[in-house]
Design a protein around this motif. Structure first.
Motif, mmCIF file in Angstrom:
data_model
loop_
_atom_site.group_PDB
_atom_site.id
_atom_site.type_symbol
_atom_site.label_atom_id
_atom_site.label_comp_id
_atom_site.label_asym_id
_atom_site.label_seq_id
_atom_site.Cartn_x
_atom_site.Cartn_y
_atom_site.Cartn_z
ATOM 1 N N SER A 18 4.395 -11.463 12.362
ATOM 2 C CA SER A 18 3.862 -10.114 12.251
ATOM 3 C C SER A 18 4.493 -9.415 11.066
ATOM 4 O O SER A 18 5.496 -9.873 10.503
ATOM 5 N N GLY A 19 3.903 -8.323 10.650
ATOM 6 C CA GLY A 19 4.417 -7.574 9.526
ATOM 7 C C GLY A 19 3.510 -6.409 9.209
ATOM 8 O O GLY A 19 2.729 -5.961 10.045
ATOM 9 N N SER A 20 3.615 -5.894 7.981
ATOM 10 C CA SER A 20 2.806 -4.747 7.594
ATOM 11 C C SER A 20 2.425 -4.815 6.131
ATOM 12 O O SER A 20 3.103 -5.440 5.316
ATOM 13 N N GLY A 21 1.306 -4.168 5.816
ATOM 14 C CA GLY A 21 0.817 -4.059 4.455
ATOM 15 C C GLY A 21 0.214 -2.686 4.265
ATOM 16 O O GLY A 21 0.523 -1.750 5.012
ATOM 17 N N SER A 22 -0.657 -2.555 3.294
ATOM 18 C CA SER A 22 -1.260 -1.268 2.981
ATOM 19 C C SER A 22 -2.767 -1.416 2.854
ATOM 20 O O SER A 22 -3.289 -2.529 2.774
ATOM 21 N N GLY A 23 -3.464 -0.286 2.814
ATOM 22 C CA GLY A 23 -4.909 -0.314 2.685
ATOM 23 C C GLY A 23 -5.440 0.977 2.072
ATOM 24 O O GLY A 23 -4.746 1.991 2.045
ATOM 25 N N ILE A 24 -6.676 0.914 1.588
ATOM 26 C CA ILE A 24 -7.327 2.039 0.916
ATOM 27 C C ILE A 24 -8.587 2.408 1.688
ATOM 28 O O ILE A 24 -9.461 1.557 1.911
ATOM 29 N N ILE A 25 -8.708 3.648 2.112
ATOM 30 C CA ILE A 25 -9.861 4.099 2.891
ATOM 31 C C ILE A 25 -11.104 4.151 2.005
ATOM 32 O O ILE A 25 -11.103 4.796 0.947
ATOM 33 N N LEU A 26 -12.174 3.477 2.448
ATOM 34 C CA LEU A 26 -13.427 3.446 1.709
ATOM 35 C C LEU A 26 -14.492 4.353 2.296
ATOM 36 O O LEU A 26 -15.396 4.787 1.570
ATOM 37 N N ASP A 41 -15.692 6.803 8.217
ATOM 38 C CA ASP A 41 -15.707 6.244 9.572
ATOM 39 C C ASP A 41 -14.841 5.002 9.715
ATOM 40 O O ASP A 41 -14.967 4.260 10.693
ATOM 41 N N GLY A 42 -13.949 4.741 8.729
ATOM 42 C CA GLY A 42 -12.920 3.730 8.975
ATOM 43 C C GLY A 42 -12.976 2.442 8.218
ATOM 44 O O GLY A 42 -12.168 1.540 8.495
ATOM 45 N N GLU A 43 -13.872 2.275 7.236
ATOM 46 C CA GLU A 43 -13.843 1.058 6.424
ATOM 47 C C GLU A 43 -12.661 1.138 5.464
ATOM 48 O O GLU A 43 -12.483 2.132 4.759
ATOM 49 N N ILE A 44 -11.840 0.083 5.447
ATOM 50 C CA ILE A 44 -10.591 0.094 4.686
ATOM 51 C C ILE A 44 -10.475 -1.194 3.874
ATOM 52 O O ILE A 44 -10.690 -2.290 4.389
ATOM 53 N N LEU A 45 -10.122 -1.040 2.604
ATOM 54 C CA LEU A 45 -9.924 -2.171 1.699
ATOM 55 C C LEU A 45 -8.459 -2.591 1.701
ATOM 56 O O LEU A 45 -7.565 -1.745 1.686
ATOM 57 N N THR A 46 -8.220 -3.894 1.724
ATOM 58 C CA THR A 46 -6.851 -4.408 1.649
ATOM 59 C C THR A 46 -6.883 -5.789 1.016
ATOM 60 O O THR A 46 -7.929 -6.240 0.525
ATOM 61 N N ASN A 47 -5.747 -6.466 0.990
ATOM 62 C CA ASN A 47 -5.691 -7.840 0.491
ATOM 63 C C ASN A 47 -6.044 -8.825 1.588
ATOM 64 O O ASN A 47 -5.751 -8.600 2.768
ATOM 65 N N ASN A 48 -6.623 -9.943 1.190
ATOM 66 C CA ASN A 48 -6.882 -11.007 2.150
ATOM 67 C C ASN A 48 -5.582 -11.509 2.755
ATOM 68 O O ASN A 48 -5.521 -11.804 3.952
ATOM 69 N N HIS A 49 -4.515 -11.589 1.953
ATOM 70 C CA HIS A 49 -3.273 -12.136 2.502
ATOM 71 C C HIS A 49 -2.596 -11.165 3.470
ATOM 72 O O HIS A 49 -1.641 -11.541 4.148
ATOM 73 N N ASP A 51 -8.646 -12.418 -3.218
ATOM 74 C CA ASP A 51 -7.568 -11.856 -2.404
ATOM 75 C C ASP A 51 -7.906 -10.443 -1.934
ATOM 76 O O ASP A 51 -7.085 -9.536 -1.983
ATOM 77 N N THR A 52 -9.131 -10.263 -1.475
ATOM 78 C CA THR A 52 -9.546 -8.966 -0.937
ATOM 79 C C THR A 52 -10.087 -9.132 0.478
ATOM 80 O O THR A 52 -10.522 -10.216 0.869
ATOM 81 N N ALA A 53 -10.064 -8.050 1.230
ATOM 82 C CA ALA A 53 -10.607 -8.030 2.587
ATOM 83 C C ALA A 53 -10.999 -6.603 2.929
ATOM 84 O O ALA A 53 -10.459 -5.642 2.370
ATOM 85 N N VAL A 54 -11.943 -6.487 3.837
ATOM 86 C CA VAL A 54 -12.338 -5.187 4.360
ATOM 87 C C VAL A 54 -12.123 -5.212 5.868
ATOM 88 O O VAL A 54 -12.546 -6.155 6.549
#
Length: 413
Positions: A126-134, A137-145, A178-181
């Motif tokens: 487990s761990g943590s990362g960051s994300g960008i709100i798109l 209503d909650g769609e968020i961009l982050t890294n695939n990893h 290396d992207t994910a939504v």
């Protein structure tokens, strides 16, 4: 953001062959440029030791500094003839003035509500990362990893800047960029980030990085754009597809946990996704910032992001060849470029007349310095785009125009 990475030895990218965009996986040790690992929880004893050490070192530095200052100031010396009148600290009123336009303070105030901390847990840890709100209503961009740590059966939650949190699920992932939504559940009224154009960036331009390094949410750091179109290779998957992109290099402090966070210009527009760092080694397994951070440029990945939002499988441009660094193949030549090693059957490169042994030196106006450079450059295009390829054959410079293939029907790219 997977398990703690082992810091590889220094040196240039050791991969001999790189699929562009198909072929066998490269061999050799991983590069020093690597995705930012998830900030994983440490044992309480280790954390306490690290904190205590930091406090002791800080205390010693403070005492030493005060001792030097007192000596220079002459306090306590036998030569002092009179005692100075005592003084006390003053309390003054500091007006709350608006932040100047284009300041880091103003950018932070505008963008912090649009950046989140992502908590992930899966079978591998487990761990943590960051994300960008798109979206509101909650769609968020982050890294695939970041997202892949949760896997199929793991869990994910999002912490917002206002202190609230929500569970989240994966909408789509794309290892090649290396992207994910992901989608936060049961939320509304969020503040989406404003997406800028990474193609407008210039070297030396000021930028701000926002994310959750080492789990410290809502952290803001600033710096400049150190370089553009830097080929960054952070590995490959089991099918031989490399994660290589034309990165924005920055000296804004980026650390484990910043992954998926925003790199913004001083207008508060997101121009990149913080994704990887160059490491100089670490005795604790997680290297910190050494002023070499890399962000995925928004222009190149926005079409892929939109495909994931629409529920589609992301597609990528490809030449249909495998290449290697030209400079490493012939010790008598100093030519830089990507040497063609294999031509895929029915590929656009083959149809255009490219052959094994040709050295690609340019794609349009983009200079190609090696295999990574070619892969990263092609990833900046979309299937169906027309490009001009400049290459060397038997010492002669040739050009050809071709239309890039799509990997829609292939697992290779």
């Amino acid at each position: 953001m997977t398990d703690q990475p082992t810091t590889p030895p220094p040196g240039h990218n050791p991969y001999f062959q790189h699929p562009v965009p198909q072929g066998p996986p490269p061999s050799g040790p991983p590069t020093m440029t690597q995705p930012l690992p998830v900030r994983r929880p440490r044992r309480a004893g280790l954390t306490a030791t690290v904190v205590a050490t930091a406090v002791v070192v800080g205390g010693l530095a403070g005492v030493g500094g005060a001792a030097v200052y007192s000596s220079l100031d002459g306090e306590g010396s036998s030569g002092s003839s009179a005692s100075a009148s005592p003084s006390t600290s003053q309390v003054v009123d500091t007006p709350d003035t608006p932040a100047p336009d284009g300041s880091v303070e103003q950018v932070a105030a505008a963008v912090l509500p649009s950046v989140v901390k992502i908590n992930v847990s899966g079978t591998e840890g487990s761990g943590s990362g960051s994300g960008i709100i798109l979206s509101s209503d909650g769609e968020i961009l982050t890294n695939n990893h970041v997202a892949e740590v949760a896997g199929q059966n793991g869990s994910m939650s999002v912490d917002f800047n206002d202190g609230t949190s929500a569970k989240a699920t994966i909408v789509g992932t794309d290892p090649l960029t290396d992207t994910a939504v992901i989608k936060a559940e049961g939320v509304s009224g969020l503040q989406p980030a404003t997406i800028g154009k990474s193609s407008d960036l210039r070297v030396g331009q000021s930028v701000v990085a926002i994310g959750s390094p080492f789990g410290l949410d809502s952290t803001v750091t600033s710096g400049i754009v150190s370089a553009l179109d830097r080929p960054v290779d952070v590995g490959s998957d089991g099918q031989g597809n490399t994660t290589t992109y034309p990165a924005i290099q920055t000296d804004a402090a980026i650390n484990p946990g910043n992954s998926g966070g925003a790199l913004v210009d001083l207008d508060g527009k997101v121009v990149g996704i913080n994704a990887s760092i160059r490491t100089a080694g670490s005795t604790q397994g997680e290297a910190g910032s050494i002023g070499l951070g890399f962000a995925i440029p928004m222009d190149e990945v926005m079409p892929v992001i939109q495909q994931m939002i629409n529920g589609e499988t992301p597609t990528h441009a490809r030449l249909g060849i495998s290449v290697a660094d030209a400079s490493g193949q012939d010790t008598t030549s100093t030519t830089e470029g990507a040497r063609v090693e294999e031509i895929g059957s029915d590929s656009t490169a083959g149809k255009a007349g490219l052959d094994k042994g040709d050295v690609i030196t340019k794609i349009d106006d983009h200079v190609i310095t090696g295999a990574d450079s070619l892969v990263a450059t092609i990833r900046a295009y979309r299937p169906g785009d027309q490009v001009t390829v400049t290459y060397l054959r038997d010492g002669q410079t040739k050009t050809v125009s071709l239309t890039l293939d799509s990997d829609a029907s292939s697992s290779s790219s």
